[in-house]
Scaffold this motif. Structure first.
Motif, mmCIF file in Angstrom:
data_model
loop_
_atom_site.group_PDB
_atom_site.id
_atom_site.type_symbol
_atom_site.label_atom_id
_atom_site.label_comp_id
_atom_site.label_asym_id
_atom_site.label_seq_id
_atom_site.Cartn_x
_atom_site.Cartn_y
_atom_site.Cartn_z
ATOM 1 N N PHE A 108 2.576 1.050 10.544
ATOM 2 C CA PHE A 108 2.241 1.210 9.122
ATOM 3 C C PHE A 108 2.590 2.605 8.596
ATOM 4 O O PHE A 108 3.283 2.716 7.573
ATOM 5 N N PRO A 109 2.133 3.707 9.231
ATOM 6 C CA PRO A 109 2.511 5.031 8.704
ATOM 7 C C PRO A 109 4.006 5.287 8.757
ATOM 8 O O PRO A 109 4.549 5.998 7.905
ATOM 9 N N ALA A 110 4.693 4.714 9.746
ATOM 10 C CA ALA A 110 6.149 4.879 9.815
ATOM 11 C C ALA A 110 6.822 4.212 8.622
ATOM 12 O O ALA A 110 7.755 4.759 8.020
ATOM 13 N N LEU A 111 6.345 3.028 8.258
ATOM 14 C CA LEU A 111 6.869 2.340 7.077
ATOM 15 C C LEU A 111 6.572 3.125 5.800
ATOM 16 O O LEU A 111 7.467 3.358 4.967
ATOM 17 N N MET A 112 5.325 3.531 5.659
ATOM 18 C CA MET A 112 4.903 4.203 4.440
ATOM 19 C C MET A 112 5.647 5.516 4.228
ATOM 20 O O MET A 112 5.973 5.889 3.095
ATOM 21 N N ALA A 113 5.916 6.238 5.311
ATOM 22 C CA ALA A 113 6.604 7.528 5.189
ATOM 23 C C ALA A 113 7.992 7.346 4.567
ATOM 24 O O ALA A 113 8.402 8.116 3.687
ATOM 25 N N ILE A 114 8.729 6.330 4.993
ATOM 26 C CA ILE A 114 10.069 6.103 4.454
ATOM 27 C C ILE A 114 9.998 5.528 3.045
ATOM 28 O O ILE A 114 10.810 5.876 2.175
ATOM 29 N N PHE A 115 9.032 4.676 2.780
ATOM 30 C CA PHE A 115 8.869 4.152 1.418
ATOM 31 C C PHE A 115 8.558 5.290 0.443
ATOM 32 O O PHE A 115 9.118 5.346 -0.657
ATOM 33 N N LEU A 116 7.669 6.183 0.833
ATOM 34 C CA LEU A 116 7.327 7.318 -0.029
ATOM 35 C C LEU A 116 8.527 8.234 -0.225
ATOM 36 O O LEU A 116 8.731 8.779 -1.319
ATOM 37 N N LEU A 117 9.341 8.379 0.816
ATOM 38 C CA LEU A 117 10.550 9.189 0.697
ATOM 39 C C LEU A 117 11.520 8.563 -0.306
ATOM 40 O O LEU A 117 12.142 9.267 -1.111
ATOM 41 N N GLY A 118 11.653 7.254 -0.256
ATOM 42 C CA GLY A 118 12.525 6.574 -1.211
ATOM 43 C C GLY A 118 12.062 6.762 -2.647
ATOM 44 O O GLY A 118 12.878 6.971 -3.549
ATOM 45 N N VAL A 119 10.750 6.715 -2.853
ATOM 46 C CA VAL A 119 10.196 6.876 -4.200
ATOM 47 C C VAL A 119 10.392 8.300 -4.704
ATOM 48 O O VAL A 119 10.808 8.525 -5.847
ATOM 49 N N THR A 120 10.094 9.273 -3.858
ATOM 50 C CA THR A 120 10.145 10.673 -4.304
ATOM 51 C C THR A 120 11.563 11.233 -4.334
ATOM 52 O O THR A 120 11.901 12.038 -5.215
ATOM 53 N N LEU A 121 12.395 10.827 -3.400
ATOM 54 C CA LEU A 121 13.738 11.396 -3.307
ATOM 55 C C LEU A 121 14.747 10.681 -4.192
ATOM 56 O O LEU A 121 15.601 11.318 -4.813
ATOM 57 N N ASN A 122 14.646 9.361 -4.253
ATOM 58 C CA ASN A 122 15.646 8.585 -4.995
ATOM 59 C C ASN A 122 15.063 7.745 -6.118
ATOM 60 O O ASN A 122 15.749 6.898 -6.672
ATOM 61 N N GLN A 123 13.795 7.991 -6.425
ATOM 62 C CA GLN A 123 13.135 7.278 -7.518
ATOM 63 C C GLN A 123 13.297 5.755 -7.409
ATOM 64 O O GLN A 123 13.595 5.058 -8.388
ATOM 65 N N VAL A 124 13.138 5.238 -6.196
ATOM 66 C CA VAL A 124 13.194 3.790 -5.988
ATOM 67 C C VAL A 124 12.004 3.153 -6.691
ATOM 68 O O VAL A 124 10.864 3.576 -6.515
ATOM 69 N N THR A 125 12.280 2.167 -7.509
ATOM 70 C CA THR A 125 11.214 1.484 -8.242
ATOM 71 C C THR A 125 11.356 -0.024 -8.073
ATOM 72 O O THR A 125 12.464 -0.544 -7.880
ATOM 73 N N MET A 126 10.217 -0.698 -8.158
ATOM 74 C CA MET A 126 10.180 -2.156 -8.190
ATOM 75 C C MET A 126 8.795 -2.548 -8.698
ATOM 76 O O MET A 126 7.865 -1.726 -8.669
ATOM 77 N N PRO A 127 8.628 -3.763 -9.174
ATOM 78 C CA PRO A 127 7.313 -4.196 -9.637
ATOM 79 C C PRO A 127 6.264 -4.066 -8.530
ATOM 80 O O PRO A 127 6.584 -4.174 -7.334
ATOM 81 N N ALA A 128 5.026 -3.843 -8.932
ATOM 82 C CA ALA A 128 3.941 -3.640 -7.965
ATOM 83 C C ALA A 128 3.824 -4.812 -6.997
ATOM 84 O O ALA A 128 3.580 -4.612 -5.796
ATOM 85 N N VAL A 129 4.021 -6.028 -7.512
ATOM 86 C CA VAL A 129 3.902 -7.190 -6.636
ATOM 87 C C VAL A 129 5.005 -7.190 -5.583
ATOM 88 O O VAL A 129 4.776 -7.584 -4.425
ATOM 89 N N ASN A 130 6.195 -6.708 -5.937
ATOM 90 C CA ASN A 130 7.282 -6.639 -4.968
ATOM 91 C C ASN A 130 7.009 -5.574 -3.908
ATOM 92 O O ASN A 130 7.325 -5.759 -2.729
ATOM 93 N N TRP A 131 6.432 -4.438 -4.330
ATOM 94 C CA TRP A 131 6.035 -3.423 -3.350
ATOM 95 C C TRP A 131 5.035 -4.008 -2.355
ATOM 96 O O TRP A 131 5.149 -3.797 -1.138
#
Length: 246
Positions: A108-131
């Motif tokens: 779980f933390p390994a997944l979250m770390a990369i997801f957070l990096l995508g959001v902060t570094l590349n502004q990856v967005t998707m609907p909340a339900v898709n997240w």
């Protein structure tokens, strides 16, 4: 057993080895190919930052599960610590089950770390339900990797466990298309790739991220690999298997 699992997870998260290979390794690849280098026909594709975030999150979760379930278990068997623990009220089955749950939680933390990096570094967005669906699909599917890791930890002991896990991780990550596209592979190899657990979990997460796509085959592939690894665990789940001599 809950306290043992919590202590195991906390000690692993604090480990530099876990941080480097489960988080920083995937994060380095992500930064490299989304910010530093451009590969024609691959990194320029629309939505690449989101899809590559997903593949590297799966990569990080894969190694996190192998580390928590395989390397840790194999090293404790080799040192005799596993045998000592099972002389306490923590029975062999509960000990191995604890390792399995800890390995799954570590994904779980390994997944979250990369997801957070995508959001902060590349502004990856998707609907909340898709997240939510993406996180549920990738973390739920990573249970396969946790069972895989425990099977390796029961089959191999001592320092050899680390090499065994690496020997599984690198081929499955590369062939599964987690780091680089598989389009350059021969056609025969590409046909086999879709039946690997790494590729299946990536495609399952991709369907959740995009809100569309086939899920039946990836789920079936993950279920088959989980069952196969689970049978190996059950075959080795004996008190004597936790002895250093085994």
């Amino acid at each position: 057993m809950g306290r043992y699992i919590r202590l195991d997870v906390v000690s692993m998260v604090r480990s530099g080895y876990f941080l480097v290979f489960s988080v920083l390794f995937s994060a380095g690849f992500y930064v490299m190919f989304t910010k530093l280098f451009t590969v024609q026909g691959w990194t320029e594709k629309p939505g690449f930052a989101a899809t590559y975030m997903l593949s590297l999150a799966v990569s990080g979760a894969f190694y996190a599960a192998l580390t928590g379930g395989g390397i840790r278990l194999g090293e404790e068997r080799g040192s005799g610590w596993a045998r000592q623990l099972t002389l306490t009220p923590l029975s062999p089955r509960r000990y191995v089950l604890g390792k399995l749950v800890a390995a799954w939680l570590l994904a779980f933390p390994a997944l979250m770390a990369i997801f957070l990096l995508g959001v902060t570094l590349n502004q990856v967005t998707m609907p909340a339900v898709n997240w939510a669906l993406t996180l549920a699909a990738t973390w739920g599917g990573s249970l396969c990797f946790a069972v895989f890791g425990v099977a390796i930890g029961l089959l191999v002991a001592g320092d050899a466990t680390q090499f065994a896990c690496l020997g599984v991780f690198f081929p499955l990550a590369i062939l599964g298309g987690l780091w680089f596209p598989t389009s350059a592979f021969p056609e025969a190899v590409r046909q086999v790739v879709q039946y690997l657990p790494t590729s299946a979990l990536y495609r399952l997460g991709l369907a959740a991220e995009q809100g569309t796509g086939p899920v039946a085959i990836p789920l079936l592939v993950l279920a088959c690999w989980t069952a196969l690894a689970g049978m190996a665990v059950l075959a080795r789940l004996r008190p004597e298997a936790l002895s250093p001599a085994r």
